[in-house]
Structures are given as C-alpha cells and as structure tokens.
Design an enzyme around this catalytic site. Structure first.
Site, short mmCIF file in Angstrom:
data_model
loop_
_atom_site.label_atom_id
_atom_site.label_comp_id
_atom_site.label_asym_id
_atom_site.label_seq_id
_atom_site.Cartn_x
_atom_site.Cartn_y
_atom_site.Cartn_z
N HIS A 262 51.69 -54.92 17.47
CA HIS A 262 52.07 -56.55 17.08
C HIS A 262 51.83 -57.43 17.97
O HIS A 262 52.42 -57.59 19.03
CB HIS A 262 53.53 -56.40 16.60
CG HIS A 262 54.14 -57.75 16.22
ND1 HIS A 262 53.75 -58.24 15.08
CD2 HIS A 262 54.75 -58.69 16.86
CE1 HIS A 262 54.27 -59.40 14.91
NE2 HIS A 262 54.76 -59.61 16.16
N ASP A 264 51.34 -61.33 18.90
CA ASP A 264 52.03 -62.56 18.73
C ASP A 264 50.64 -63.34 18.84
O ASP A 264 50.27 -63.48 20.06
CB ASP A 264 53.20 -62.92 19.30
CG ASP A 264 54.34 -61.95 18.69
OD1 ASP A 264 54.76 -62.21 17.41
OD2 ASP A 264 54.96 -61.32 19.50
N ASP A 374 57.34 -59.13 11.52
CA ASP A 374 58.04 -59.89 12.40
C ASP A 374 58.52 -61.22 12.10
O ASP A 374 59.29 -62.07 12.86
CB ASP A 374 57.25 -59.66 13.87
CG ASP A 374 58.36 -60.33 15.01
OD1 ASP A 374 59.72 -60.26 14.98
OD2 ASP A 374 57.85 -60.85 15.91
N HIS A 578 54.33 -67.08 13.65
CA HIS A 578 55.85 -67.14 13.45
C HIS A 578 56.40 -67.21 14.90
O HIS A 578 57.64 -66.96 15.11
CB HIS A 578 56.36 -65.83 12.85
CG HIS A 578 55.89 -64.54 13.46
ND1 HIS A 578 54.92 -63.51 13.26
CD2 HIS A 578 56.30 -64.05 14.88
CE1 HIS A 578 54.80 -62.86 14.16
NE2 HIS A 578 55.72 -62.75 15.02
ZN LIG Z 1 56.15 -61.31 16.50
#
Ligand SMILES: [Zn+2]
Length: 1014
Positions: A262, A264, A374, A578
């Site tokens: 994951h 970001d 997420d 996000h």
């Molecule tokens: Zn995230």
C-alpha cells in the site's frame, strides 16, 4: 505429564533469535563503500552513477533529510565460497521494526539497470548461486534519506516534513555493507520454526495439535548443535516434516493472499518521493515474481504505473512483462486511491474513467474491482459510480479502524443512495500490510463474521510505503500455510478470482444500506483548508472549462483542448489521494498542492476565457453577455448559455435596528443582525416563517480546544465539544454596501492571535443570505465552527454527496448515530419539516455537524448546523492552516431540496461577464425538469466530436423530462462513464430528433453520447 509448555516456547524464542537466525549468513566479508551526495533534489540515474565518489565506511553518518546519496559498493567473492550462495547485505541504517517510513535504496548494476529495492526488511541482493569464487562485485545504490516523521513516540510536531525547514543533520548511519554466504537450509529452518511457533501460540492449550507442534519443535531444537547450526539445520528440519505435512481441516477458513504494497501517493513524503518509492517496490516485486513461481502481486493506482512508465522505463518493462504473464495484477481501476467523501460527482467518476482507461490502454485489462483499502469512509454515492464505470466489486479494510462500532459483516452487498448494490469485502485480517504472521492468519479466521455461509477472505500481503512490498520470507511462510492443520489455508490469489469465488459461495449476502461511515479521521474533512478549496475550485473550473470549450467547439469550431483537460484532470485526481485532499500530509505536500492548484486555476481560467470570447464574438459589438455555467437558469440566463445582461431595479434596503445592529430586506428575505453581528432573525416572505430558533443567534463563530488522542491532522475526538468559547464580541458592525441591488453588513472580530471579518450580503431577487468570512488564523490546536441554530424539528437532515444526497440523523439514539458527530457535505445540508425547509450551502466547507436540543420555554426543537472552518493540528504539519482563509456560506430559508441543489451550484459557479457581438449563446442542451441536473457537458474523450452529457436525478424522486439539443441530433446513446455503450437495460432514454426523453429513478445518473447530424 508435567506442563513444560512455557519453557519450550521460551527456548524456541531464544534459540531462534540468538543462534538460528544469525546462522542464515554464517560468513561475511566487508565491501568497500564510496559515496556521492546529490546537492539538491534527486538527479537522473546516469548522473548519479557518473558522479565522483568519496570514501565512506560502516558506522559513518549520512543523509541530510530528503537528500539522496549514491553509494558504490565493491568487492570480490572469496575463492573459498565457490559453490555457495552469495548475497550482498546492505543496511543503510534501517530500523527493522519499522518497515517503511525511513531511508530506502534502489540497487543498480554498473550499466544502470535496476536490480531491486533495499528496505528495512529487505536488505539482501543476490550476487551468485552458486558462486564461482573470485568474481568481482560492483553495485550502486541510490539511497534516499527520507526522515522518520512518525516515530516511536508518534504524532510529535516535527520540522522534518518540509525540505525548507528540515535542516541538514544526517539522519542515518551505514550499518552493514558486506558480502555474505547465504545458507538456504538454515533460512528454511527459520521459516519452519516461525510458522509452527506462531501457529502453536494461536491454538487452544487443551487441544492435541498444540502439543504435537510443541513436541516436534522441541525435537528439532534438540537436534541443533548450537555451536554448529549450519551443520545440523538439515537434521532439525527433518523433525518438522510430519507436523508441516498434516492437512488443514475441511472447514478451515480460506485466505486468498495477494502480494501488495500500500503506497500512499504522498503522505509523510512529497509526491516526487512516491515516484521513487513505487519504482523501488516494483523492482523488488518483479524480482520476487521471477524467484517465486507461485507468488502473485497486485498494485493499484494507475498514476503509480504512469510514474514508473515515465521515470523508470526499465522497471516498467519488467512490470509490463509480469502483467502480461498474469502475475503482476493491476487492481482497482482508479487513477489513485482517492478520498471518496469530498471529491465531486464528476471527479469521483473521472477517478474511474482515467484509472480504467489507463489499465485498458496499457494492459488490455478492464478491472472490475474498486480497491480502496485505506480510504477514510465511503459515500452512498459511490456504488452507482462503481457500477457506471463497469465495475462490480469493492475492497476496503479501513472500516475496521472505526472507534466505536464493529461492522457486522466482512462480505456483503453495499447499497448506495440510488439502490445500486456492490459486492463488498472487508478483509478480516484487519490490515492491508499482512506479513503472514500466525497471529494475523488466526485473527482473520476468528474475526470473519460470515462463518457458516462463507469461507473465503482476502489478505493483501506485504510492507507498504517504502517497506518494499512482499518479502521472500512471507512467500515462504505462505507456502507452509497452504494446507496446514490448525491454520486457515493460504494460497496466492488474484483479487478478481477471489471476488468471483467469494460471490459464488455466498449467493445471499447481507445488505448494508447507505454510506460506510468511518468512525475515525473525521477531521480530514477540515484540515488543510487551502488544499480542500483548491480541489473544489479546480472541480468547478473544470466543469466550466469543459462546458464552454465544448460549446465553442460545436458552435465556432474552436479546437477542443483534449490533452490539456486530460492532464489537468489527472492532476486534480492525483491530489484527491487519501492523504492529500484529507489534509493529512506533511507541510511540503500541501505547500506544493497550493501552488499546483493556483497553476491549474490560471490555465482553466484561460481556457474558459478563450472559449467564452469565441462564443461572444467581436468585443467591438459592445454587448455585455452573462455566461451561466450552473445547471439551472438564473437572472434570465439559461443554464449552460449566455444572454445580454439585464439589471433589474433592485429593492434591497438596510435600516438600523433598535438596540443595535441592522435589518436587511430584499422583499424575499428579512434578516435581522444584532449589535454583535449575529443573525437573530431570518424570515422568508413567502411563508412568513422564522428560520432562526427562538433565543438562538446564527452566524455564531465558536472556538473549541482540539487536541485529539492521536492522529492530530486526521482526528477530532468527541470530547472537543466539552469546552467552547462563543466569539460574540465584535470590533465593528457596520453597513458595508447600501444600494438597491445589494445590501451588506460587515462584522469584524478578534480573538486569540487571530482576526475575522465577515460580510453578510443580501442581493436583489435572491433568497439567499451570503456570509463571506475572512479569517487570519494564528491559533494552535483549536477548532473553529460557524453555527446556525435553526427552528426546525426533524429526525434527519440531508447532506449532498456525489449524484444526490444522503440522510443522517440529528439525534444520537444509537452508538452508530452518536459516532457520526462530524460528517461530510458537498454543497449543501438541508433540513425540513413537511412543507417548509432550510438549506445551508457552501462552495468551500466539507466538514459539519448537526445537533438537536429542545427548548425548555416553548418546547420547540432547535436543530443546529455548524460548519467546520479551520483547525490547527501540529502533526504532521506543525503550522497547519496558519494564515489567511476565505470561506463562503449561505443561509437559504424556505428551501425545498431542489432549492438546496440549485443554490449549492449557484454559490460555487458565479456568472461571468464577457463583451461581444452575439445577442445570446444558446445552450447546447437544455432540460425542462429542475430535478434533472446536468453534471457534465464535454466532448467525447475519443475525439469523435460527439457531445457527452451526464445527467442525474437530484431530488431523490422520479423524474421525467426532455433534454433538448440546440443542434440536429443524429444519435443518442446511453453510455457508461468511460463513454462506452451501456450494456443492459436502463431507465427510459429515447432520442426524438432534436432531443432525448429521459425518465430516471431517484438519484439515477445517465451518461449520454450525442452525435450531431452532419
Ligand atoms: Zn494509505
């Protein structure tokens, strides 16, 4: 028999830690290391490879925050290592307990081809297997000194989050730079013992399996000569074969594992670093896929693929090949894993358009799952958007983070505001960074709420955010967990295969209706106000740019700026990631975002201006045309068209109020402002009804202390409400504008270190009181709210979301209701009693709360709406939101839901005036039914010249209407969001020459491709 369990378990722990794990690399020799540190931002690979080196040694400090050092490691494989497996071990100074969020490296061969990433849990580089002995070793490492922002003591304010404030103190010390012999047998023994030891710890102590494992482990430990682990590992493993071969129970939970990181797209690092994080992890994962034939990996976010393609073509070639082999699986079909609360209807749609189109164009893959592990909550508008993008599944893990309520299902149908249902899965492993630990696997099986009717769950497996993705150790553990007694089973599985299997086994899953509200991170609707306003402004400008550019293209032949709009959209979509739009990134990210939004605004204004000038014609014509980009007609200008300005007489008046303050009146609204600048009365003439609750004062600014228990930029904890200061003292309350067309009162206040100026404006012919608030904000850890106590008795209120609105309670009956103490709206909140309602609209504020109280004196209900203007958290940006801000809010007494929709658009899409020769600009399309709202007018992305119009039902009812075109229509085809013909049935869409008859369900959206004749 005596119970020696804890003794054997403690023995396993110590022997593993102190003897067996160190024996994986029994011999090593140091590598020579040299370094060059790039003076500023990262440099191209060729430049980094060619730069002159100076010596550096293990133990030396390196790496000012955000700097990049190019390390060269050189050595020779000792002749005595011939026939053995040799690896380089490169420890840049990692903290192995914190995978990700630190320094990272990417290893290159001398010719510049990338090998793999270096991460806290991934420090090895394979040199030879088997080695010949005597071969030279030369590698280069691009080492990024990303500072630790989220430390062991988390959420402490830090200046490290921006290169401009981070200083130049080295952050790391080189810890190990060796060539080493890799003993695979010992490595396999470590995995055997870890898997069995971790499984054992999860099993009941009164079950036989736990004791069988204990005794097997004990026999293996007995077989190890602690002075010769390498010589005895094989024998030790032989005592574990039988327990590892015992198969899982037929009823065992079945985990589909998928390799994942994951990443970001920006967070505790700037966007430019994500470009490199993604390349490092992709290099790691393509290498692991080659080593491990069973392993499968998934990566989401088309933007991240696009970055690799642009910046690291060699890595992209490896990704493309692995995708073609079906082993590197693009997931999600979105441009980024965006926030879903705040993006507008169109932006949310375009996340899927651009994401899916990228995957289709690059890989020929049409993703059917939305992948948002997420994201901080999911709106009721999202299911219809997913379905209209041609997808049908959703994965998220985030709702397990909710503070109060446990979500009742892990696999279910999620129904949106329009009735669309999406098959949804929440991985019960409760993490998107599964590492194949026994505790995680057992938790997934125990936690799964759909036992008895379903058996499958998904486990995204690997370290994200610079942790490097899945490790070979996780793959090794997964192989042992494939079919192991006492454990859930694990096999690598692509997300789409998981969903197909889960759907097939669960024909009647439970249904959850409405938004998936995350009971956490509620302050992400408010933090970093400038980033949020930049997003909203960009969305509005894109609407106008597409509309006017399409009009100019069809009317005047002006070239439609396909590529420019495509690029701008992708930039806006990226910033809806996000941690950017929610305001939870470091200062650097938000500083850059503001500059980026300013640049986009300038570009879009230019596009709009050029298109409108083309439509208006020769300025020498001298006619002042008013362009209306909103979806409803106003001031005699049709929606999506232009007309010559007509100025009515105007009958606004302002008078002094007895006892201080002013009375503003325009014949539609009568507003009373008291001597403190607060609104004590708002009556709409049509109904004669008072809007402000008796004893209440609207436009009240309220200041709360705001120091959450953790996640400062993300969270506001409920206790913030316990303390409040009403900012009633005014430095000035004075008439600001006094004319028949407009009256306004100006209010100035100061508090703490901050000042506020508000302008309350009533315009001729408008049923809206506009409140413009300018704040010079210099507070720390405070929350500023703008309150409107309203005389409305209602159990629920509506808040706009994508393609409609969702209802939330005004009460706190259940823990689910109480947990929604801060929520998201787009352009309006609306409260109503039968026959009368009131709306509050805003182009600038997403966060709000609604509460109710019963008045003791008259027994009536006061429902208070408060907008969340500003916060001042100090982590991760220590100066969040300091400085000047502008907000607009408006009170619309007597508003039906349709008025709320209309005024919500109007307040964010001001009319534009252009001088030209045209008498008017006829809209390309016109709707004859107010509830049907045009969300986008644009040219088709395929360059065919077709017009694409998206329409939705905005009131929550059924609507029939006709979309008239101002051009001869050859064809009208309902489409999906990607502008492909809609497959399957849909509400009535019938073309009839120069228009389309539409009948839409509540909140239904329809995308029409209109082909002009000739
Ligand atoms: Zn995230």
């Amino acid at each position: 028999m005596h119970d020696d369990r804890t003794l054997v378990e403690a023995r396993l722990k110590r022997v593993l830690e102190e003897r067996i794990r160190p024996a994986v690399y029994p011999e090593s020799v140091p590598l020579a290391v040299s370094v060059w540190t790039a003076p500023g931002e990262p440099v191209p690979v060729a430049e980094g490879l060619a730069a002159p080196r100076s010596p550096i040694a293990v133990g030396d400090a390196w790496g000012a925050p955000w700097s990049t050092s190019w390390l060269t490691v050189a050595g020779t494989v000792p002749g005595s290592w011939a026939g053995r497996t040799v690896e380089a071990l490169i420890d840049l100074g990692f903290d192995a307990n914190m995978p990700g969020f630190q320094c990272e490296g990417l290893v290159y061969r001398p010719d510049g081809t990338p090998v793999k990433g270096l991460n806290p849990q991934n420090q090895w580089v394979r040199i030879a297997a088997p080695a010949a002995g005597g071969e030279p070793v030369l590698l280069h490492v691009e080492a990024a000194a990303n500072p630790v922002i989220l430390d062991y003591h988390p959420f402490l304010p830090t200046e490290l989050g921006d290169r401009e404030t981070a200083g130049d103190k080295p952050q790391y010390r080189l810890a190990r730079m060796d060539l080493a012999v890799f003993d695979e047998t010992v490595w396999q023994l470590v995995l055997d013992l870890e898997v069995l030891g971790e499984l054992m710890a999860e099993l009941p102590t009164d079950g036989a399996r736990r004791w069988e494992l204990l005794r097997a482990v004990e026999r293996a430990l007995d077989a190890i000569d602690l002075q010769d682990v390498n010589g005895t590992a094989e024998a030790a493993r032989s005592f574990l074969v039988e327990v590892l071969a015992a198969p899982a129970a037929p009823s065992a939970h079945r985990i589909g594992a998928i390799g994942h990181a994951h990443i970001d797209s920006a967070w505790l690092w700037p966007l430019r670093e994500t470009v490199r994080k993604v390349a490092r992890t992709a290099a790691n994962m393509t290498a692991l896929l080659e080593d491990e034939p069973d392993f499968l990996y998934t990566m989401s976010q088309a933007q991240q693929f696009a970055w690799i393609k642009e910046h690291r073509p060699e890595v992209y070639a490896r990704v493309k090949k692995a995708v073609a082999d079906g082993r590197f699986v693009p997931a999600g079909g979105m441009w980024v894993e965006s926030d879903t609360n705040m993006p507008s209807s169109e932006a949310m749609a375009r996340q899927f358009v651009h994401g899916k189109r990228f995957f289709l164009a690059e890989f020929g893959i049409d993703n059917e799952e939305a992948w948002l592990p997420d994201t901080f909550g999911f709106t009721g508008g999202l299911p219809q958007i997913i379905r209209n993008a041609g997808s049908k599944w959703l994965l998220t893990q985030k709702i397990s983070w909710s503070q109060i309520n446990k979500f009742p299902h892990h696999t279910f149908l999620w129904e949106g505001i329009d009735g669309t249902r999406i098959f949804t899965h929440f991985p019960p492993v409760d993490t998107y960074n599964c590492s194949m630990k026994g505790s995680e696997i057992a938790h997934a099986a125990r936690n799964f709420k759909d036992k008895g009717v379903a058996r499958h769950s998904l486990a995204p497996t690997g370290w994200g955010d610079g942790g490097g993705g899945t490790t070979r150790e996780m793959v090794g553990k997964a192989a042992r967990l494939r079919d192991l007694e006492g454990s859930a089973t694990v096999r690598w599985q692509r997300p789409a295969e998981f969903f197909a299997e889960a759907e097939a086994e669960y024909p009647k899953p439970p249904v959850w209706v409405g938004e998936l509200y995350l009971e956490l991170h509620r302050a992400t609707l408010t933090s970093q106000a400038r980033t949020k306003q930049g997003n909203r402004r960009s969305e509005n400008l894109l609407r106008e740019a597409e509309l006017w550019c399409a009009s100019a293209a069809l009317r005047t032949g002006l070239a439609y700026p396909y590529e420019q709009l495509d690029r701008i959209w992708k930039t806006v979509l990226l910033h809806q990631f996000h941690d950017i739009l929610p305001g939870s990134s470091i200062a650097w990210v938000h500083r850059e975002a503001e500059a980026t939004y300013a640049g986009l605004a300038a570009e879009l204004e230019e596009l709009i201006g050029a298109a409108q000038r083309a439509l208006a014609g020769d300025p020498a014509g001298g006619r002042e045309l008013v362009f209306n980009g909103a979806p409803h007609g106003r001031s005699a200008v049709p929606a999506g068209g232009a007309a010559v300005a007509v100025t009515g007489p105007g009958d606004c008046a302002v008078a002094a109020r007895e006892g201080g303050g002013f009375v503003l009146d325009n014949g539609l609204l009568r507003i009373v402002v008291d001597g403190d600048g607060l609104v004590v009365s708002a009556v709409d003439a049509a109904s004669g009804r008072e809007t402000v609750a008796p004893g209440g004062r609207a436009n009240l600014l309220q200041l709360h202390p705001d120091f959450p228990n953790m996640w400062d930029a993300w969270d506001v904890d409920e206790f913030y409400r316990n303390t409040v200061t009403d900012l009633v003292g005014a430095d000035e309350v004075a008439v600001h504008t006094e004319g028949p067309a407009e009256v306004a009162v100006r209010v100035a206040r100061s508090f703490g270190s901050s000042t506020v100026t508000q302008t309350l404006t009533l315009r001729a012919g408008s049923g809206r009181l506009d409140i413009d608030t300018e704040v010079d904000w210099h507070e720390a850890e405070k929350f500023l709210k703008l309150a409107f106590p309203l005389d409305v008795h209602t159990e629920r209120y509506a808040a706009e979301t994508q393609f409609g609105h969702q209802f939330r309670p005004t009460h706190t009956n259940t823990s689910w209701d109480a947990a929604k103490f801060e929520a998201c709206n787009h352009r309006f909140v609306h409260l109503a009693e039968p026959g009368w309602g009131v709306a509050l609209v805003t182009p600038s504020t997403y966060g709000h709360d609604v509460t109710r109280a019963v008045r003791p004196d008259d027994g009536g209900t006061t429902t208070t709406v408060r907008f969340s203007l500003l916060r001042a958290p100090r982590f991760p940006d220590p100066r969040t939101d300091q400085g000047r801000h502008r907000f607009r809010h408006a009170l619309v007494p007597g508003a039906e839901i349709g008025d709320a929709v209309r005024e919500g658009y109007a307040v964010g899409l001001p009319e534009r005036r252009v001088t030209g020769s045209a008498e008017a600009v006829r809209p390309l399309v016109e709707l004859d039914q107010d509830a049907l709202v045009v969300s986008a007018v644009k040219l088709a992305d395929d360059g065919s010249g077709d017009l694409v119009v998206r329409v939705y039902e905005s009131g929550g009812g059924r609507a029939r209407g006709r979309l008239a075109t101002s051009f001869a229509l050859a064809a009208a085809v309902p489409c999906d969001l990607l502008e492909r013909p809609w497959e399957g049935t849909r509400g009535e869409v019938v073309a009839d020459g120069d228009g389309v008859r539409l009948a839409l369900r509540p909140f239904e959206l329809v995308t029409l491709r209109l082909t002009p004749a000739g």
